[in-house]
Design a protein around this motif. Sequence first.
Motif, PDB file in Angstrom:
ATOM      1  N   UNK A 180       0.832  -1.199   0.000  1.00 56.14           N
ATOM      2  CA  UNK A 180       0.000   0.000   0.000  1.00 56.14           C
ATOM      3  C   UNK A 180       0.866   1.247   0.000  1.00 56.14           C
ATOM      4  N   UNK A 181       1.984   1.202   0.746  1.00 53.41           N
ATOM      5  CA  UNK A 181       2.861   2.376   0.827  1.00 53.41           C
ATOM      6  C   UNK A 181       3.518   2.708  -0.505  1.00 53.41           C
ATOM      7  N   UNK A 182       3.619   1.717  -1.411  1.00 49.77           N
ATOM      8  CA  UNK A 182       4.248   1.934  -2.721  1.00 49.77           C
ATOM      9  C   UNK A 182       3.268   2.460  -3.766  1.00 49.77           C
ATOM     10  N   UNK A 183       1.994   2.480  -3.407  1.00 51.17           N
ATOM     11  CA  UNK A 183       1.007   2.984  -4.347  1.00 51.17           C
ATOM     12  C   UNK A 183       1.120   4.490  -4.508  1.00 51.17           C
ATOM     13  N   UNK A 184       0.646   4.986  -5.652  1.00 48.93           N
ATOM     14  CA  UNK A 184       0.664   6.414  -5.903  1.00 48.93           C
ATOM     15  C   UNK A 184      -0.320   7.100  -4.973  1.00 48.93           C
ATOM     16  N   UNK A 185       0.107   8.241  -4.435  1.00 43.98           N
ATOM     17  CA  UNK A 185      -0.742   8.955  -3.482  1.00 43.98           C
ATOM     18  C   UNK A 185      -1.973   9.509  -4.184  1.00 43.98           C
ATOM     19  N   UNK A 186      -3.121   9.038  -3.798  1.00 44.84           N
ATOM     20  CA  UNK A 186      -4.399   9.553  -4.310  1.00 44.84           C
ATOM     21  C   UNK A 186      -5.494   9.248  -3.279  1.00 44.84           C
ATOM     22  N   UNK A 187      -6.722   9.548  -3.689  1.00 39.71           N
ATOM     23  CA  UNK A 187      -7.842   9.349  -2.752  1.00 39.71           C
ATOM     24  C   UNK A 187      -8.030   7.877  -2.417  1.00 39.71           C
ATOM     25  N   UNK A 188      -7.815   6.992  -3.371  1.00 39.57           N
ATOM     26  CA  UNK A 188      -7.984   5.554  -3.107  1.00 39.57           C
ATOM     27  C   UNK A 188      -6.959   5.044  -2.100  1.00 39.57           C
ATOM     28  N   UNK A 189      -5.737   5.532  -2.215  1.00 37.17           N
ATOM     29  CA  UNK A 189      -4.700   5.096  -1.278  1.00 37.17           C
ATOM     30  C   UNK A 189      -5.032   5.565   0.143  1.00 37.17           C
ATOM     31  N   UNK A 190      -5.533   6.774   0.265  1.00 36.39           N
ATOM     32  CA  UNK A 190      -5.917   7.288   1.584  1.00 36.39           C
ATOM     33  C   UNK A 190      -7.014   6.419   2.186  1.00 36.39           C
ATOM     34  N   UNK A 191      -7.986   6.025   1.333  1.00 35.45           N
ATOM     35  CA  UNK A 191      -9.081   5.193   1.808  1.00 35.45           C
ATOM     36  C   UNK A 191      -8.579   3.819   2.245  1.00 35.45           C
TER      37      UNK A 191
END
Length: 304
Positions: A180-191
């Motif tokens: 999860x930490x490697x994902x691009x920062x966006x609204x989905x990652x925050x969720x």
Amino acid sequence: MKTTYIRLSIATALLLGTYSCKKGEVSATDMEKYATADSASVVSSDSISSVASMKVKDKQFIKTADINMEVKDVYEATISIEKSVQELGGFVTHSNLNSNVVSEDTYNTSSDNAMLVKKYQTENRMQMRIPTNKLGELLTLINDKKLFLNSRSINAEDVTSSIKYAELEGKRIKKTSENISQLKANKDKVQLDDNNMSEGNQQQLANMDVTDNLKYSTIDIYIKEPKLRIAEIAIINTKNIDNKYKFNFIYSVKEAFVEGYYLIQRILVGLIMIWPVLLIGAVIVYFLRKRKSIKKPEQNISQL
């Protein structure tokens, strides 16, 4: 019921999904170490039950007990058991001492005094938590208080595989958190991160419950006295008091005069209320009498 709760706690701890990177792994590992330390400290000194003091290499057990017995004095036994629990490092979570009254009779012993006789049976339902390594010792102390043992149930639930599975889940959760930490920062990652933290907190709480159940055993006790007790309570002879004030002649005569006076007033008020009826009746009576007085002279004339 306690076993079901424990199983639900374990299931919640192990199947709640993703968890934050370090909390899940540390909690599962600490839980296993804590349980191992507790199990190793158990001394097989309990002669009352092998289940209570059971120690198996590489096995972890959550232990519970349920006891139903009769004692000589419920109150005395309750105080003694609660004191023993405190001395062994445990604590009482519930104690409900109750006296069930079977019959209650009053006997007059003199014109002023009486005796209230109650027949009752005392009972108590208790729940306590005791360090698992002291369970056998406490059961022995409780057994010394019994007159008759109705039933006793001691359970040792093997949760070794569940603890091992929790450790494996911790490693998987850590890997998921890294992904999860490697994902691009966006609204989905925050969720995803928010859901991960929420589920991680719930799993942490469930792991704490399991660790607590490994450290402390739960004991439910129901005690009662085999025979009815009798309580004699000195009271006032209420029947004599009732008879003393049941009738007072002078007071009753006075009240009768007063009530008669009010009755006359009510009658007069009633007559006043129906004055039109009385007036009409008087007029009718007047005309009827007048008519009779006219008819009598006519009858006398005809006879002549």
